[in-house]
Design an enzyme around this catalytic site. Structure first.
Site, PDB file in Angstrom:
ATOM      1  N   LYS A   1       0.831  -1.206   0.000  1.00  0.00           N
ATOM      2  CA  LYS A   1       0.000   0.000   0.000  1.00  0.00           C
ATOM      3  C   LYS A   1       0.871   1.265   0.000  1.00  0.00           C
ATOM      4  CE  LYS A   1      -3.609   2.453   2.517  1.00  0.00           C
ATOM      5  NZ  LYS A   1      -4.052   3.114   1.285  1.00  0.00           N
TER       6      LYS A   1
ATOM      7  N   SER B   1       5.435 -18.626  -1.601  1.00  0.00           N
ATOM      8  CA  SER B   1       5.966 -19.962  -1.313  1.00  0.00           C
ATOM      9  C   SER B   1       5.328 -20.965  -2.257  1.00  0.00           C
ATOM     10  CB  SER B   1       5.631 -20.349   0.122  1.00  0.00           C
ATOM     11  OG  SER B   1       5.903 -21.722   0.316  1.00  0.00           O
TER      12      SER B   1
ATOM     13  N   TYR C   1       0.264 -20.840   7.632  1.00  0.00           N
ATOM     14  CA  TYR C   1       1.368 -20.356   6.783  1.00  0.00           C
ATOM     15  C   TYR C   1       0.999 -20.533   5.309  1.00  0.00           C
ATOM     16  CZ  TYR C   1       5.968 -19.967   4.634  1.00  0.00           C
ATOM     17  OH  TYR C   1       7.014 -19.595   3.829  1.00  0.00           O
TER      18      TYR C   1
ATOM     19  N   LYS D   1       0.417 -17.497   2.437  1.00  0.00           N
ATOM     20  CA  LYS D   1       1.167 -17.358   1.189  1.00  0.00           C
ATOM     21  C   LYS D   1       0.214 -17.343  -0.021  1.00  0.00           C
ATOM     22  CE  LYS D   1       5.290 -16.874   2.828  1.00  0.00           C
ATOM     23  NZ  LYS D   1       5.994 -15.583   2.636  1.00  0.00           N
TER      24      LYS D   1
ATOM     25  N   THR E   1      17.743 -21.987   4.760  1.00  0.00           N
ATOM     26  CA  THR E   1      17.810 -20.777   5.596  1.00  0.00           C
ATOM     27  C   THR E   1      17.305 -21.152   6.984  1.00  0.00           C
ATOM     28  OG1 THR E   1      15.525 -20.131   5.204  1.00  0.00           O
ATOM     29  CG2 THR E   1      17.143 -19.384   3.576  1.00  0.00           C
TER      30      THR E   1
END
Ligand code: NAI
Length: 276
Positions: free
Chosen positions: A152, A171, A186, A190, A220
């Site tokens: 935004k 993802s 989750y 996504k 990661t």
């Protein structure tokens, strides 16, 4: 519908638009000299790899971090290694005022924003029956609200500038895959940002491009935990996790003039995980 006949009633004013005034040499298209790129979640993992890719392509970079202030030193290193401006900004993306204020700060410091990579995210890997509502809200606040606030407020900048480029890290889980860990919130968060990115590509068609990157398992902090690692190796056709250096080229491509005909795309980079 036939495309061969010109019906004056269907001719759109100002169309077709001209081709972009970009180099024909692809390596020149990939150069980001003079561009300003913001990356959220840039202290580590995919976000830092992306910031590094942009600096290597000669862009100025704004590294947004939340708690890991290693980003400050990493920005300094990028600046001295690549001769670009690199600044670290501490901002919690789930705080709309902080996002708005920091975007204004970046514009003040760097003069403009060419590319914004909304990459920050978090996962609480639990089935919904074991998850508290607070855990649900925490994930939504970062993965959904955070991306929306960034979009935004940077969208306002892009609109004012008349140009811009938003890249969202989603993802492969937005692609309905059989993953070894139950993470419904989750996954759904996504799916939201993938769809948001596509819708914004249409909303912002007059002034900005928007694309989505859907990674599979990358090595990661957030990458596959020990309970799902074997399954990740088995399911991905390439038989391993991705190294973050293997995702740099995709973000660079989307950020650069090599991808000027791409908007609203969702690019999977998953080592073949979602193949049938
Ligand atoms: P990571 O944990 O290293 O990076 C996530 C970053 O987001 C961290 O730097 C963290 O500080 C930041 N962050 C979290 N909450 C924040 C907040 N409230 N405000 C500002 N920053 C915040 O993990 P990774 O893997 O680099 O994740 C980057 C993105 O890639 C995330 O959106 C993640 O969902 C996505 N992703 C990662 C995959 C993987 O296998 N590693 C697979 C698919 C998507």
């Amino acid at each position: 519908m036939s495309m061969s006949k010109t019906d004056s009633a269907t001719v759109r004013e100002g169309f077709p638009r001209p081709f972009p005034n970009t180099p024909t040499n692809v390596l020149e298209q990939l150069r980001l000299t003079g561009k300003v790129v913001v990356v959220t979640g840039a202290a580590d993992g995919i976000g830092y790899a992306v910031a590094e890719a942009m600096a290597e392509a000669n862009a100025h970079v704004a590294l947004w971090y939340n708690s890991n202030n290693a980003a400050v030193e990493k920005a300094r290193e990028l600046a001295s290694t690549h001769g670009i401006n690199a600044t670290a900004y501490k901002v919690d993306v789930s705080d709309p005022e902080a996002v708005q204020k920091t975007i204004a700060e970046v514009v003040n410091d760097h003069g403009k924003i060419d590319v914004f990579v909304a990459n920050a995210g978090m996962a609480i890997s639990k089935p919904i029956l074991e998850q508290t509502l607070d855990e649900y809200r925490k994930q939504m606040a970062v993965n959904v609200d955070g991306v929306l606030y960034c979009a935004k407020y940077v969208g306002e900048v892009f609109h004012r500038q008349g140009f811009g480029n938003l890249i969202i890290t989603s993802s492969m889980r937005a692609h309905i895959v059989n993953v070894p860990v139950d993470q419904p919130v989750y996954n759904a968060s996504k799916a939201f940002v993938t769809h948001l990115g596509k819708s914004l590509a249409r909303e912002w068609r007059e002034f900005a491009r928007v694309n989505v990157v859907s990674p599979g398992f990358f090595d990661t902090k957030m990458g596959a935990g020990p309970e799902s690692l074997q399954e990740a190796y088995r399911m991905s056709a390439l038989g391993r996790q991705g190294h973050v250096k293997e995702i740099k080229g995709l973000y660079l491509y989307l950020a650069s003039d090599a991808s000027t005909y791409m908007t609203g795309s969702d690019v999977l980079i998953d080592g073949g995980y979602v193949l049938p």
